[in-house]
Scaffold this motif. Structure first.
Motif, PDB file in Angstrom:
ATOM      1  N   UNK A 241       0.738  -1.217   0.072  1.00  0.00           N
ATOM      2  CA  UNK A 241       0.080  -0.156  -0.104  1.00  0.00           C
ATOM      3  C   UNK A 241       0.841   1.789  -0.245  1.00  0.00           C
ATOM      4  N   UNK A 242       1.801   1.486   0.424  1.00  0.00           N
ATOM      5  CA  UNK A 242       2.826   2.017   0.582  1.00  0.00           C
ATOM      6  C   UNK A 242       3.731   2.387  -1.033  1.00  0.00           C
ATOM      7  N   UNK A 243       4.466   1.933  -1.339  1.00  0.00           N
ATOM      8  CA  UNK A 243       4.787   1.656  -2.307  1.00  0.00           C
ATOM      9  C   UNK A 243       3.909   1.792  -3.643  1.00  0.00           C
ATOM     10  N   UNK A 244       2.810   1.200  -3.637  1.00  0.00           N
ATOM     11  CA  UNK A 244       1.833   1.476  -5.037  1.00  0.00           C
ATOM     12  C   UNK A 244       0.331   2.640  -4.952  1.00  0.00           C
ATOM     13  N   UNK A 245       0.718   2.879  -3.867  1.00  0.00           N
ATOM     14  CA  UNK A 245      -0.374   3.163  -2.895  1.00  0.00           C
ATOM     15  C   UNK A 245      -1.969   2.574  -2.372  1.00  0.00           C
ATOM     16  N   UNK A 246      -2.422   2.833  -1.410  1.00  0.00           N
ATOM     17  CA  UNK A 246      -3.973   2.474  -1.387  1.00  0.00           C
ATOM     18  C   UNK A 246      -4.879   1.917  -2.171  1.00  0.00           C
ATOM     19  N   UNK A 247      -5.921   1.260  -2.074  1.00  0.00           N
ATOM     20  CA  UNK A 247      -6.861   0.857  -3.315  1.00  0.00           C
ATOM     21  C   UNK A 247      -7.662   1.165  -3.218  1.00  0.00           C
TER      22      UNK A 247
END
Length: 247
Positions: A241-247
């Motif tokens: 979530x930190x790497x790609x952004x929370x979905x």
């Protein structure tokens, strides 16, 4: 406060180790191939290596050299002995004494070199970092079909948690082999792969493949896991979530 040398101080683990040590008030010397004033290739050693270890209260050995790790360790230990370094810390991998993978065997050999060096030492073994698991999943996801080793589980741990533990140990006396550091969850590899695919917005067909050899047999047995030391807090999903952004 102490003067602490961190080998591999610009790497995935070394960088947060240095940051944590500085935040705790220590003087930090960073040793890596391209980081002056201690720009040293540990496989070659030389006067700069001697200068780097001279006067250090502790050396945290974070360098991860795929080829030449034993020679690098030998040169570092020789320099540390000449300088009378009172404490050397090494980060290793859970299962290096069980999984018959060449890289693991090398790490285990370095462990034994440090233990026999005569230098007071501390050894911490950790399970695989989130970053490493992500790199492997990204590689496996390049083709349309994502092959994964069948019936293998993984226990990834957050690299900053390993860095915090190393910084804590560096500030204390030599402790020998300390308790392993494992991630908070043990999950099937396909489970982590699906989490990665969701977080990155990719679509791949996952196929579990049985593999030959002793490495695979030991991975199926869980020789690389530390179920009794699941002390990490950051989960793989939180890392994604930190790497790609929370979905």
């Amino acid at each position: 406060m102490s003067t602490i040398l961190v080998t591999g101080g610009t790497g995935t683990l070394g960088t947060p180790v240095c940051e944590r040590l500085r935040a705790d008030g220590h003087e930090v010397r960073v040793l890596s191939r391209h980081s002056p004033p201690y720009a040293v290739d540990l496989r070659e050693g030389g006067p700069l290596l001697d200068r780097a270890v001279d006067g250090a209260d502790a050396v945290v050995h974070c360098s991860n050299i795929l080829r030449g790790d034993r020679e690098a360790a030998r040169l570092l230990l020789d320099a540390a002995r000449r300088a009378g370094v009172p404490h050397l810390l090494y980060i290793s991998i859970v299962g290096v004494d069980r999984v018959p993978r060449r890289y693991f065997r090398t790490k285990y050999a370095v462990e034994r070199m440090i233990q026999a060096s005569g230098i007071p030492w501390t050894l911490l073994r950790a399970t695989q970092f989130h970053d490493l698991v992500l790199q492997l999943l990204q590689l496996l996801a390049k083709p349309p079909v994502m092959p994964l080793p069948k019936e293998v589980r993984v226990q990834p741990v957050e690299v900053t948690e390993a860095a915090a533990r190393l910084a804590e140990l560096a500030a204390g006396p030599p402790a020998g082999r300390v308790e392993d550091l494992g991630g908070p969850e043990i999950r099937p590899f396909p489970d982590l792969a699906r989490a990665y695919l969701r977080a990155s917005g990719r679509r791949r067909r996952i196929v579990e493949v049985p593999l030959p050899g002793g490495v695979y047999r030991e991975l199926r047995r869980g020789g690389h896991l530390a179920p009794d030391r699941a002390v990490g807090r950051v989960t793989f999903d939180e890392f994604l979530a930190r790497r790609f952004g929370a979905s």
